[in-house]
Design a protein around this motif. Structure first.
Motif, PDB file in Angstrom:
ATOM      1  N   PHE A 196      36.784  34.831  70.127  1.00 16.68           N
ATOM      2  CA  PHE A 196      37.661  33.663  70.230  1.00 16.68           C
ATOM      3  C   PHE A 196      37.080  32.427  69.544  1.00 16.68           C
ATOM      4  O   PHE A 196      37.695  31.362  69.574  1.00 16.68           O
ATOM      5  CB  PHE A 196      37.905  33.312  71.702  1.00 16.68           C
ATOM      6  N   LYS A 197      35.894  32.548  68.957  1.00 15.69           N
ATOM      7  CA  LYS A 197      35.237  31.382  68.392  1.00 15.69           C
ATOM      8  C   LYS A 197      35.945  30.894  67.123  1.00 15.69           C
ATOM      9  O   LYS A 197      36.474  31.685  66.347  1.00 15.69           O
ATOM     10  CB  LYS A 197      33.781  31.704  68.079  1.00 15.69           C
ATOM     11  N   VAL A 198      35.941  29.589  66.971  1.00 16.00           N
ATOM     12  CA  VAL A 198      36.522  28.958  65.796  1.00 16.00           C
ATOM     13  C   VAL A 198      35.428  28.259  64.999  1.00 16.00           C
ATOM     14  O   VAL A 198      34.358  27.988  65.504  1.00 16.00           O
ATOM     15  CB  VAL A 198      37.611  27.946  66.191  1.00 16.00           C
TER      16      VAL A 198
ATOM     17  N   SER B 234      43.409  29.379  78.426  1.00 14.99           N
ATOM     18  CA  SER B 234      42.637  30.212  79.342  1.00 14.99           C
ATOM     19  C   SER B 234      42.284  31.565  78.750  1.00 14.99           C
ATOM     20  O   SER B 234      42.954  32.068  77.841  1.00 14.99           O
ATOM     21  CB  SER B 234      43.438  30.434  80.632  1.00 14.99           C
ATOM     22  N   LEU B 235      41.238  32.162  79.280  1.00 11.78           N
ATOM     23  CA  LEU B 235      40.941  33.557  78.985  1.00 11.78           C
ATOM     24  C   LEU B 235      41.904  34.449  79.757  1.00 11.78           C
ATOM     25  O   LEU B 235      42.448  34.058  80.796  1.00 11.78           O
ATOM     26  CB  LEU B 235      39.512  33.900  79.415  1.00 11.78           C
TER      27      LEU B 235
ATOM     28  N   THR C 106      43.751  31.630  72.775  1.00 11.28           N
ATOM     29  CA  THR C 106      42.473  31.130  73.272  1.00 11.28           C
ATOM     30  C   THR C 106      41.549  30.820  72.100  1.00 11.28           C
ATOM     31  O   THR C 106      41.395  31.625  71.186  1.00 11.28           O
ATOM     32  CB  THR C 106      41.800  32.167  74.193  1.00 11.28           C
ATOM     33  N   MET C 107      40.937  29.642  72.143  1.00 11.18           N
ATOM     34  CA  MET C 107      39.974  29.247  71.121  1.00 11.18           C
ATOM     35  C   MET C 107      38.728  28.712  71.801  1.00 11.18           C
ATOM     36  O   MET C 107      38.819  27.951  72.773  1.00 11.18           O
ATOM     37  CB  MET C 107      40.580  28.187  70.197  1.00 11.18           C
ATOM     38  N   ILE C 108      37.573  29.119  71.295  1.00 13.74           N
ATOM     39  CA  ILE C 108      36.301  28.719  71.880  1.00 13.74           C
ATOM     40  C   ILE C 108      35.414  28.154  70.785  1.00 13.74           C
ATOM     41  O   ILE C 108      35.246  28.747  69.727  1.00 13.74           O
ATOM     42  CB  ILE C 108      35.612  29.914  72.571  1.00 13.74           C
ATOM     43  N   GLU C 109      34.857  26.972  71.058  1.00 13.76           N
ATOM     44  CA  GLU C 109      33.989  26.297  70.094  1.00 13.76           C
ATOM     45  C   GLU C 109      32.642  26.019  70.751  1.00 13.76           C
ATOM     46  O   GLU C 109      32.570  25.504  71.876  1.00 13.76           O
ATOM     47  CB  GLU C 109      34.633  24.978  69.656  1.00 13.76           C
ATOM     48  N   GLU C 110      31.575  26.377  70.071  1.00 18.78           N
ATOM     49  CA  GLU C 110      30.236  26.221  70.637  1.00 18.78           C
ATOM     50  C   GLU C 110      29.848  24.756  70.761  1.00 18.78           C
ATOM     51  O   GLU C 110      30.097  23.950  69.871  1.00 18.78           O
ATOM     52  CB  GLU C 110      29.205  26.955  69.780  1.00 18.78           C
ATOM     53  N   ILE C 111      29.233  24.413  71.922  1.00 18.27           N
ATOM     54  CA  ILE C 111      28.694  23.067  72.144  1.00 18.27           C
ATOM     55  C   ILE C 111      27.184  23.073  71.946  1.00 18.27           C
ATOM     56  O   ILE C 111      26.639  22.282  71.188  1.00 18.27           O
ATOM     57  CB  ILE C 111      29.058  22.545  73.547  1.00 18.27           C
ATOM     58  N   GLY C 112      26.496  23.986  72.635  1.00 25.56           N
ATOM     59  CA  GLY C 112      25.049  24.037  72.457  1.00 25.56           C
ATOM     60  C   GLY C 112      24.340  24.695  73.616  1.00 25.56           C
ATOM     61  O   GLY C 112      24.950  25.124  74.602  1.00 25.56           O
TER      62      GLY C 112
END
Length: 364
Positions: A362-364, A144-145, A98-104
């Motif tokens: 999970f943030k990249v 998925s988480l 799982t990878m999560i990238e911030e949008i805003g």
């Protein structure tokens, strides 16, 4: 059919939609699957913030679901309703890279400040006494988480909260730990609560402020006013402090006696949304919230059930909402006379911190 099912096994069943709810003390929980069942004494209710009908988080949902299979666990035993749970194995939604990238964040601090000023102007003019402004923090998610892991996180990091999970498909689900019950009907007694007024955990002395008590009083006032339309012998407790996570709140308990039967939708319509989610008075605050730059969808909506004559509903807050490759978390704060823009923005940051603690791994 096995007489015991684990949360992991339940989520591993490749059949949708799926619903899970566990009460604050772990005395009651249900697992439910499907939406076209024939069970006569159990229903699930799901409603978005403003009740419009649509099947995406970005819009709103209002629906009554009769599941095909239900397992109800209580302290005194387990009950099965409907057909045996499907045996098909499916995607158990465990995390695989799982990878999560911030949008805003929407609105950003500037946009929030503009809305805040409009609320204060409406309060000064006498149109409103309170508005709850929400904020959405969006992320892109790849893979998925692990929902079991997510629910375990919520249970470990929350106190006296309802643990919930709604899976409409493998790519569309939400899960969280809500401290807020909208109502519970037990025989003829209806129970509700006013949760409003917030301070960081460890700074509970701030809850004694006039501003926090005013905010809480407006929620209690709304619920009592609505209960007076269908209940008698209404009682409201004095405010006390709860600390469901990394923030603390003022809470009042409210109960009354209902002398005739009401269905779930009628009770929800009487009470929801309270000033803890929308504002006071209800109608002008809901009208004001049309200016929010996003649709809340299920956030601050309701999720509940009917079992025989018992009815209970929670408010869908403090959760993570996933739709395909988009992950959103929402928080809100109540604006009243005497509110500070800086303090309200910080409150939003504090409220989302527990959710970010999970996401950040999970943030990249």
């Amino acid at each position: 059919m096995n007489d015991v099912i684990s949360l992991k096994n339940f989520l591993n069943i490749g059949h949708y939609p799926k619903f899970y709810l566990k009460d604050r003390k772990g005395n009651f929980e249900f697992f439910a699957i499907g939406e076209n069942g024939s069970i006569s004494n159990f229903k699930i209710h799901l409603q978005g913030f403003n009740g419009n009908t649509d099947a995406t988080w970005e819009k709103n949902i209002k629906t009554t679901i009769i599941p095909e299979s239900v397992i109800i666990k209580k302290r005194d035993g387990t009950t099965f309703l409907g057909y045996p749970l499907p045996r098909t194995e499916g995607n158990n939604q465990q995390s695989v890279n799982t990878m999560i990238e911030e949008i805003g964040i929407v609105p950003d601090q500037t946009g929030y400040s503009e809305l805040f000023s409009k609320v204060q102007s409406s309060i000064k003019s006498g149109i409103l006494q309170k508005v709850v402004l929400a904020r959405k923090h969006s992320f892109k998610i790849t893979n998925s988480l692990d929902i079991v892991d997510l629910l375990n996180f919520f249970e470990s990091n929350s106190k006296d909260c309802y643990i919930y999970c709604i899976c409409l498909s493998p790519e569309q689900y939400c899960a969280g730990a809500s401290p807020e019950r909208l109502f519970k009907l037990d025989k003829q007694t209806i129970i509700s609560e006013a949760i409003a007024g917030t301070a960081s955990k460890g700074k509970e002395d701030e809850l004694a402020s006039i501003k926090n008590h005013h905010e809480n009083n407006l929620v209690g006032k709304h619920i009592v006013e609505r209960m007076q339309q269908f209940a008698s012998n209404i009682q409201i407790s004095k405010p006390f402090t709860i600390s469901p996570s990394n923030v603390s709140h003022l809470k009042c308990e409210i109960n009354g006696i209902i002398e005739r039967q009401f269905d779930f939708e009628q009770l929800a319509e009487f009470i929801h949304p309270t000033p803890a989610m929308a504002g006071y008075p209800q109608i002008p605050s809901m009208d004001f919230l049309k200016q929010e730059p996003f649709a809340r969808g299920l956030y601050s909506g309701l999720f509940g059930y009917e079992l025989n004559s018992d009815k209970e509903s929670i408010v869908l807050i403090r959760g993570i909402f996933v739709n395909k490759d988009k992950l959103d978390i929402y928080v809100g704060s109540g604006i009243v006379a005497g509110s500070s823009m800086a303090d309200e923005w910080n409150e939003l940051n504090n409220k989302e911190q527990m959710l970010l603690n999970y996401i950040n791994q999970f943030k990249v």
